[in-house]
Structures are given as C-alpha cells and as structure tokens.
Write a protein that holds these residues in place. Sequence first.
Motif, PDB file in Angstrom:
ATOM      1  N   UNK A 155     -22.846 -11.424 -18.331  1.00  0.00           N
ATOM      2  CA  UNK A 155     -22.019 -12.335 -19.248  1.00  0.00           C
ATOM      3  C   UNK A 155     -22.877 -13.554 -19.738  1.00  0.00           C
ATOM      4  N   UNK A 156     -23.354 -13.894 -18.859  1.00  0.00           N
ATOM      5  CA  UNK A 156     -24.127 -15.291 -19.196  1.00  0.00           C
ATOM      6  C   UNK A 156     -25.657 -14.993 -20.194  1.00  0.00           C
ATOM      7  N   UNK A 209     -28.667 -17.963 -12.454  1.00  0.00           N
ATOM      8  CA  UNK A 209     -27.353 -18.106 -13.423  1.00  0.00           C
ATOM      9  C   UNK A 209     -27.583 -18.708 -14.753  1.00  0.00           C
ATOM     10  N   UNK A 248     -23.017 -25.620  -8.588  1.00  0.00           N
ATOM     11  CA  UNK A 248     -23.334 -24.170  -8.499  1.00  0.00           C
ATOM     12  C   UNK A 248     -23.778 -23.667  -7.233  1.00  0.00           C
ATOM     13  N   UNK A 249     -24.773 -24.458  -6.564  1.00  0.00           N
ATOM     14  CA  UNK A 249     -25.147 -23.987  -5.179  1.00  0.00           C
ATOM     15  C   UNK A 249     -24.138 -23.897  -4.406  1.00  0.00           C
ATOM     16  N   UNK A 273     -26.028 -17.536   1.812  1.00  0.00           N
ATOM     17  CA  UNK A 273     -24.864 -17.146   1.322  1.00  0.00           C
ATOM     18  C   UNK A 273     -23.557 -17.455   1.946  1.00  0.00           C
ATOM     19  N   UNK A 297     -22.829 -21.041   2.887  1.00  0.00           N
ATOM     20  CA  UNK A 297     -22.292 -21.756   1.876  1.00  0.00           C
ATOM     21  C   UNK A 297     -20.645 -21.333   1.660  1.00  0.00           C
ATOM     22  N   UNK A 311     -16.104 -18.670  -7.842  1.00  0.00           N
ATOM     23  CA  UNK A 311     -16.408 -17.978  -6.567  1.00  0.00           C
ATOM     24  C   UNK A 311     -15.960 -16.538  -6.731  1.00  0.00           C
ATOM     25  N   UNK A 325     -22.333 -20.912  -4.095  1.00  0.00           N
ATOM     26  CA  UNK A 325     -23.105 -19.686  -3.625  1.00  0.00           C
ATOM     27  C   UNK A 325     -23.591 -18.965  -4.731  1.00  0.00           C
ATOM     28  N   UNK A 326     -23.961 -19.820  -5.703  1.00  0.00           N
ATOM     29  CA  UNK A 326     -24.763 -19.275  -6.930  1.00  0.00           C
ATOM     30  C   UNK A 326     -26.218 -20.053  -7.266  1.00  0.00           C
ATOM     31  N   UNK A 353     -17.591 -26.998 -14.762  1.00  0.00           N
ATOM     32  CA  UNK A 353     -18.449 -26.409 -15.791  1.00  0.00           C
ATOM     33  C   UNK A 353     -17.851 -26.338 -17.157  1.00  0.00           C
TER      34      UNK A 353
END
Lengths: 260, 248
Positions: free
Chosen positions: A43-44, A143, A133-134, B71, B74, B99, A137-138, B87
């Motif tokens: 998508x991005x 991203x 974002x971090x 992962x 977090x 998420x 978990x991204x 965002x």
Amino acid sequence: MHPLAPVTAVGRSTLSMLAAIGRVTIFLGATLTHLVRPPFYPREFLSALLSIGWFSLPVVGLTTLFTGGALALQIYAGGARFNAEAVVPQIVAIGMVRELGPVLTGLMVAGRVAASIAAEVGTMKVTEQIDALVTLSTNPMKYLTVPRVLAATLALPLLAAVGNVIGILGGYLVGTTRLDFNAAVYLTNTVDFLEAADVVSGLVKAAVFGFIVALMGCYHGMNSGRGAQGVGRATTNAVVSSSILILASNYLLTEVFFSA
Amino acid sequence: MIAMQDVHKAFGPKKVLRGVTLDVARGESLVIIGGSGTGKSVTIKCILGLVTPDTGLITLDGQDVRRAERDAFLARFGMLFQGGALFDSLSVWQNVAFRLLRGALKRPRAEAREIAIEKLRRVGLTPDVADLFPAELSGGMQKRVGLARAIAAEPEIIFFDEPTTGLDPIMAGVINDLIREIVVEMGATAITITHDMSSVRAIADKVAMLHDGVIQWTGPVARMDTSGDPFVEQFIHGRAEGPIEAVR
C-alpha cells in the motif's frame, strides 16, 4: 589567528565530509538490505508511486516541452553557422533521449519529491512519529524508505520516457511551425536516427536518478534536526545533495555507456 | 517485571542519565516525576530500545531487553506519546488499528476497523471520528486517539509520556481518569512520565523522582506528601527555592 587555522578548517571539513559519506553509505546498505527482506508494504509502495510518478507528470511535461522547443531553436541557429540546419530533428531526439530527458526529469523530481520526502519524514521524526512506528513493531526503514526508493526507481524511467516524447514534440512543434521543417520529414528523421541504446541508456540513467532522489530525501528526513529549522535544513540538503549526485552520476553513466 | 540497574546515558558531553536504578512490579502504575530535561523521556526510551544506554542493565521479566526478540518484545508494549505522534497520512481508525493491519497481529481489515471503533468508544470518542484525519482533531481528541492506539493490541505494559501536557484542566482530568480506568481494567503495568501533580495523584501507585540523572526518591504515592525528601518537597509544592535549581 593561529597560523595553522586554515589547515585545521580544511581538516575539519574533510573529516566532516568523510563522516557524511560514511553515514550515507551505511544508510544505502541498510536500504538495499531491507529492499529484499520481508515484510513488504504494497500500500505504501503504491501510494508513493502515485505521489512520485503521477503527480510529477505536469512539471516534467512542461519542463521537457519548453526545453525541446528551445533546443530546436538553438540547434537551428548554431547549425546555420556550418550549413547543418537540417540535423535539428536528429539532435533534438538524441539530446532529449540520452541527456536532457533523464537529467531534467531527475532534477525536477529532485526539487519536488526529494524536498517533499525530506519534509514529510523529517516532520515525522521531530513529532516522534518514527519512534511511534518502532513501538508499533514497524521498522521505519521498511515502512518509509523502501517503498519510496522502490517507487522512485520505477517511476523515474516512466516519467523520463514521457518527458522524452514531450520534449521531442516540443522540438517538432518549433521545427514545423517556426523553422519551416516538413512535418513528415521531421518525424521520419527523428525515428530513423534513434537507436535502442540511446533510449535504454536514458531510461537506466533515470532509474538511477530516481533511486538517488528518494534515498537522499529519506536520508535527510531521517537525520533531520529538531524543530522547523531542522526540517527546513533537511529539505534543502535533500534537494541540493540529490541534484549534485544526479549530475555527477550522469557524467559517470555517460562514461560507462558511451566512452570508447 | 521491569528493572533498570545503574543505567547511564550521555548525548555528547551532556550526561542525561547518571545511574538510574528502578523497579516496576507487574500490574503496578509507576509515575516518574521530575523537571524538564531531567531524562524522564530518555529513561522510557531506553527501556523500549529507542535509545541505547551507554552502560547499565535493563531487564523485562529477568531477561536483558537487548537480547529479547525485537518484535515479540515490542508487542508487549503500548505507548502514548507526548504530542500523540499520530500518523498524519492515515485516518483515525487506521492509526488506532495500525498494529492490527500489519505484522504478526494482522487481522482482516473489517475486523481491525471494528476493534479500532470499539477502542475509540472506550476513550470517549464516537464512531464518526474514525474516518477523520489527525489534523482535523483537537489536542484532547488527538490524545484520546493516541491512547486508543496504545491499548488497541491489549499490551501488558503501557507507557504514557506527558499525557496531559497542553490540555486544559478539565480535559487533563478526563485523560487522567481514562488512564487509571484502563490500566486497572486491563491489569496492565504502567509507567507514566509527567510533571503534572494532578496526574501523579490520579494515576500513580508508586512515584519516582528523577533529578540530575538519578532517582532521588521512590515510594508509594500515599507517602509522597510526607516523604521528607527535599527534592520531592520542592517539586510537589512548586517552590523556586530548594536543592533543584530553577534555572537549568
């Protein structure tokens, strides 16, 4: 002033430049590594493709149209000095496809896209969106950077191809309306003279320029300083560095494609 | 559950943390107080791995956080950022369900949207906010959306960075109450950073006073007013005179 002060200043600038080259190289390595490792964010990627490719069409189209026209006038005037006015279609075509199409597309997109990426990513950094974002978990490299770099690398050759056609059209319009060229002869000369290598080399250049533009936009955005001033500086640096790198890599690629 | 032992962090010549030692038990709500620029945010960023400590040890359930699988580690956390950190390019529901739309916790889009709307309702926002963009919201609404995002994946541990900064006293009270309710309801472990004393009294089980890069005092919130610690005394009463220099 200390007698060695100028030497100190030169040394400091050199070290600072080497450190910057090192940081960009590490960023480049990280980008390439993430390009081939999942997860991917389609998508991005599509959103970046639309923003970089589609929305850059007007600026690229207008720039190449006027440049093609001006090129035709210049070649006609210059060629008249040694009775070579007739080569206008061929030189416009080769000039646009090999050099001006990809370089102008790269520079215009650098102004529009590198600035916009640096401002967006820089603002995300100063407003803690990258930290967010971090925590979600991204990976920000995956991203934010990878989709933009990939999209710009694919979009620029397409934009350059469109720019080439419009630039040649600009030359054609000037040639047929102002310089009394026969329309059919002009088109025949253009098409007959171009070789596949001319087109391919231009498109490869454009792909490299696209990679540079997005990489510099993301790098300066991710390393933006605090506040509006920091983001402003990141934006300026992204445009300046990508423009310089485009011109430098254009020379190197021309050497690779056409020397000897 | 979370333990920090002698954690140091410097940015260039500036030593921000000079040996922070702190324990947070499971289900406990710890509030870290302290003046601006004393290293409160750096402390929680060190726990999350957003900032790497120079020395010292941080453990989660006895395991060094540096060795944890990133992962999975977090996924146990949620965080409300000071400015919301929503965002801009995503709608409110996409922010909340961020998420749940990607990664290990990915759900079908419709289900993620339903969960987002439920979380928005939980923080007092109506479903018609879901399709707006962050720029269309007031500061208080952005904080609530940030809170909804922090709890969307039902984390075990939630961090709140200055949750009431920039809000009017009524909205600050609403956010404080929401945080307390949600933490109790979820049974989550919470660390909050603030210099708003009303937040401290509303949210905290335990208070830690951070000054000059070290924890000067720690204890239950009920003992805060009678701690006898000159740093805590000066801070909670907002006095200009005392061991904490007014100009830092």
